[in-house]
Design a protein around this motif. Sequence first.
Motif, PDB file in Angstrom:
ATOM      1  N   UNK A 160      78.799  37.595  73.991  1.00 39.83           N
ATOM      2  CA  UNK A 160      78.787  36.040  72.298  1.00 39.83           C
ATOM      3  C   UNK A 160      77.538  36.679  71.758  1.00 39.83           C
ATOM      4  N   UNK A 161      76.360  36.272  72.676  1.00 40.75           N
ATOM      5  CA  UNK A 161      74.916  37.196  71.414  1.00 40.75           C
ATOM      6  C   UNK A 161      74.871  38.306  70.823  1.00 40.75           C
ATOM      7  N   UNK A 162      75.482  39.438  71.759  1.00 41.85           N
ATOM      8  CA  UNK A 162      76.081  40.906  71.385  1.00 41.85           C
ATOM      9  C   UNK A 162      76.807  41.518  70.453  1.00 41.85           C
ATOM     10  N   UNK A 163      77.770  40.181  70.676  1.00 43.98           N
ATOM     11  CA  UNK A 163      79.205  40.503  69.291  1.00 43.98           C
ATOM     12  C   UNK A 163      78.276  40.367  67.633  1.00 43.98           C
ATOM     13  N   UNK A 164      77.978  38.421  68.321  1.00 49.13           N
ATOM     14  CA  UNK A 164      77.304  38.307  67.349  1.00 49.13           C
ATOM     15  C   UNK A 164      76.260  39.218  66.331  1.00 49.13           C
ATOM     16  N   UNK A 165      75.589  39.427  67.417  1.00 49.73           N
ATOM     17  CA  UNK A 165      74.377  40.561  66.441  1.00 49.73           C
ATOM     18  C   UNK A 165      75.067  41.960  65.787  1.00 49.73           C
ATOM     19  N   UNK A 166      76.045  42.170  66.260  1.00 53.25           N
ATOM     20  CA  UNK A 166      77.044  43.368  65.907  1.00 53.25           C
ATOM     21  C   UNK A 166      77.453  43.284  64.359  1.00 53.25           C
ATOM     22  N   UNK A 167      78.556  41.749  64.409  1.00 56.48           N
ATOM     23  CA  UNK A 167      79.155  41.470  62.889  1.00 56.48           C
ATOM     24  C   UNK A 167      77.541  40.948  61.925  1.00 56.48           C
ATOM     25  N   UNK A 168      77.188  39.994  62.199  1.00 58.59           N
ATOM     26  CA  UNK A 168      76.084  40.052  61.626  1.00 58.59           C
ATOM     27  C   UNK A 168      74.997  41.269  60.893  1.00 58.59           C
ATOM     28  N   UNK A 169      75.218  42.183  61.207  1.00 51.18           N
ATOM     29  CA  UNK A 169      73.802  43.009  61.136  1.00 51.18           C
ATOM     30  C   UNK A 169      73.946  43.759  59.444  1.00 51.18           C
ATOM     31  N   UNK A 170      72.401  43.950  58.595  1.00 54.55           N
ATOM     32  CA  UNK A 170      71.290  43.399  59.438  1.00 54.55           C
ATOM     33  C   UNK A 170      71.131  41.922  59.547  1.00 54.55           C
ATOM     34  N   UNK A 171      70.769  41.269  60.214  1.00 54.28           N
ATOM     35  CA  UNK A 171      70.340  39.199  60.278  1.00 54.28           C
ATOM     36  C   UNK A 171      69.654  39.398  60.424  1.00 54.28           C
ATOM     37  N   UNK A 172      69.369  38.408  59.268  1.00 56.54           N
ATOM     38  CA  UNK A 172      67.770  37.927  58.600  1.00 56.54           C
ATOM     39  C   UNK A 172      68.216  36.115  58.850  1.00 56.54           C
ATOM     40  N   UNK A 173      66.959  35.848  59.695  1.00 54.41           N
ATOM     41  CA  UNK A 173      66.909  35.053  59.996  1.00 54.41           C
ATOM     42  C   UNK A 173      67.212  34.283  58.724  1.00 54.41           C
ATOM     43  N   UNK A 174      67.821  32.507  58.908  1.00 56.51           N
ATOM     44  CA  UNK A 174      67.690  31.609  57.497  1.00 56.51           C
ATOM     45  C   UNK A 174      66.117  30.443  57.520  1.00 56.51           C
ATOM     46  N   UNK A 175      66.433  29.586  56.582  1.00 53.70           N
ATOM     47  CA  UNK A 175      66.008  28.644  56.776  1.00 53.70           C
ATOM     48  C   UNK A 175      65.644  27.939  58.401  1.00 53.70           C
ATOM     49  N   UNK A 176      64.611  27.127  58.228  1.00 54.89           N
ATOM     50  CA  UNK A 176      64.969  25.728  59.119  1.00 54.89           C
ATOM     51  C   UNK A 176      65.209  25.068  59.014  1.00 54.89           C
ATOM     52  N   UNK A 177      66.586  24.279  58.409  1.00 54.16           N
ATOM     53  CA  UNK A 177      66.697  22.890  58.410  1.00 54.16           C
ATOM     54  C   UNK A 177      67.599  22.136  59.126  1.00 54.16           C
ATOM     55  N   UNK A 178      68.408  22.447  60.462  1.00 52.34           N
ATOM     56  CA  UNK A 178      69.002  22.030  61.344  1.00 52.34           C
ATOM     57  C   UNK A 178      68.492  20.246  61.799  1.00 52.34           C
ATOM     58  N   UNK A 179      67.112  20.801  61.787  1.00 60.89           N
ATOM     59  CA  UNK A 179      66.889  19.978  62.731  1.00 60.89           C
ATOM     60  C   UNK A 179      65.231  19.261  61.655  1.00 60.89           C
ATOM     61  N   UNK A 180      65.504  18.068  61.834  1.00 57.90           N
ATOM     62  CA  UNK A 180      63.561  17.457  61.103  1.00 57.90           C
ATOM     63  C   UNK A 180      63.863  16.190  61.634  1.00 57.90           C
ATOM     64  N   UNK A 181      62.078  16.199  61.153  1.00 58.92           N
ATOM     65  CA  UNK A 181      60.888  15.260  61.621  1.00 58.92           C
ATOM     66  C   UNK A 181      61.609  13.663  60.573  1.00 58.92           C
ATOM     67  N   UNK A 182      61.757  12.905  60.541  1.00 60.74           N
ATOM     68  CA  UNK A 182      62.043  12.519  59.665  1.00 60.74           C
ATOM     69  C   UNK A 182      60.938  11.409  59.153  1.00 60.74           C
TER      70      UNK A 182
END
Length: 611
Positions: free
Chosen positions: A589-611
């Motif tokens: 799954x990791x390999x397939x996603x990399x192939x489909x998302x190439x070139x991959x650029x990480x997004x902002x880290x906004x999913x887990x936040x300390x309140x």
Amino acid sequence: MTSPRTKRLSGLVAVAALAASGAAFVGGSSQAAANGPTMDIQLLSFNDFHGNLQAPSGSSGRVVTDHKLVTDPKTGVVSAADVTTDAGGSEYLATHLADARKGHPYSLTVAAGDLIGASPFLSAAFHDEPTIEAMNALHLDASAVGNHEFDEGYKELQRMANGGCLDDGAGANNQDSCPGGKTFTGANFDYLAANVVYSGTDKTILPPYTIKNIKGAKIGFIGMTLKDTPSIVTAAGVAGLQFKDEVATANALVPVLKSQGVNAIVVLIHQGGTPNQQVWYGPDNKPYTVNPTYDYTCAKGGSLAADSPILPIAKGLDPAIDMIVSGHTHQPYVCNVPDPKGQQRMVTSASSFGRLFTDTDLTYDRRTQDIVRTSVKSANMVVSRDVPKDPAQTKIITDYSALARPIASRVLGRIATDVTRAGNPGGESQLGDLIADAQLADPSVVTGGRKPEIAFMNPGGIRADLTYAYSPYGEAPGDVTFEEAFTVQPFNNYLVSLDLTGAQVKQLLTEQWSGSNAGTGKKILQVNKAFSYTYSGTTLGAVTLNGQPLVDTQTYRIVTNNFLQGGGDNFPTMAKGTNVYYGGLDIDAFANYLEASSPYTPGPLTRINVG
């Protein structure tokens, strides 16, 4: 070495056979004569090798040997920094062990588990058969099993001990047992599992102990893994097994060994401790809190943290047990810990990845047929890379590297920059985001037309960064090969989809810092793009999916790996999921996603936040 027939027996049948055989590797020579009423014996040990045949890189390939002061050029602030030495790799480990045996006609080499599992690609691509070959070649005599020996299930562990090939499609799933017509004969050393039995029986899955007979000097080795192994491995791999208490198991075997004339007893256990930080005085005579050097604990004033799991075990083991070789925590220490009678007893651990080994000298008294406890002297030794490479290890690495190249060098896709495991204040990482998104996108977990909505990835399963500049096969910078992707996720776990209610999802999130995970440091699960939550300390805040609050009574489709799905890493709520469906391998799954998302650029880290 133990004969192939004896090696394949388990339980007390194997014990009797091993005791009768009196087999041992004795410093490369079985002809040296014993002298007088006592004899000097050397014990070499290591732990948590994890298939690191090639010299490990980065922090995994260094040990702290000293400290120094550094000055920040911008602020002028003076601080202490580690001085490190590159270490590890089987080619160097084998050479150092061979050198250490010189002048010691009576020598044994043992290990405390996790020789295999969570291994680099070179070993894992062949089901860790190369590592077992390497251990045979460096003359290992015995090893406890660790939790990672169960990564591919206990039957695969038994194959590691006994030999034989898997019919795995010759690399169809990026693994190839017995490649190129090779045969796999299994371990020449004794794999020991005293506290792992078939449920409802007292029969161990592998021998519980072995007896080594050196010119009439009998030493018994009891091998065990930590009793909590089921909580940190895939449930399917240990189904039908029971993991017994370490202290009770070893203590029950003491009279069994004594009945065979064995008074000298060593425990090899895959459980360990954590050294406290070191206070180092710099050239300015000021104290600095630093990472301890490899030899600081306990010989140079260091100590083990009071909550180290090995301490209550060491304090509870029968006083007849003379020494404890430990592991699991990947830490270096050589400490005397009092036994129940108040006698000092040596407890050792040699870090991990073959970076250190422990050299122990002891005296065996022929009159008492026991180890003279006060004679036991141990020290951790650095596996430096300034010695000649061992030719046998080099051949193993060279042969398997050639066999692995077609799989390893395949380019999956590109990354535009480094993608790392470094977390934000909430514990979210770029690689965690990437892997969770890859899990959610994998079509193999879709069943009955139902696609997962939420993905969870355990942070401990993310083992390396993706580095833009790294090009091991001469590929262009940014290209990600299968080997690089595998190094990130080396467990070959299966993806699993299942149903949880909103209330169960919230309970799962609180288990990151409660229950068995309380006080161990938060285990922050990585999540997919559409899912987010906040927390403060140990209080869970808002939990949303696609921007909408999670509904306690609503059912959500989840995707994770089979390790977490079985309740691994102390997340019991995950195991309560319903409508469980197994998909493909997580690495695919990791390999397939990399192939489909190439070139991959990480997004902002906004999913887990300390309140």
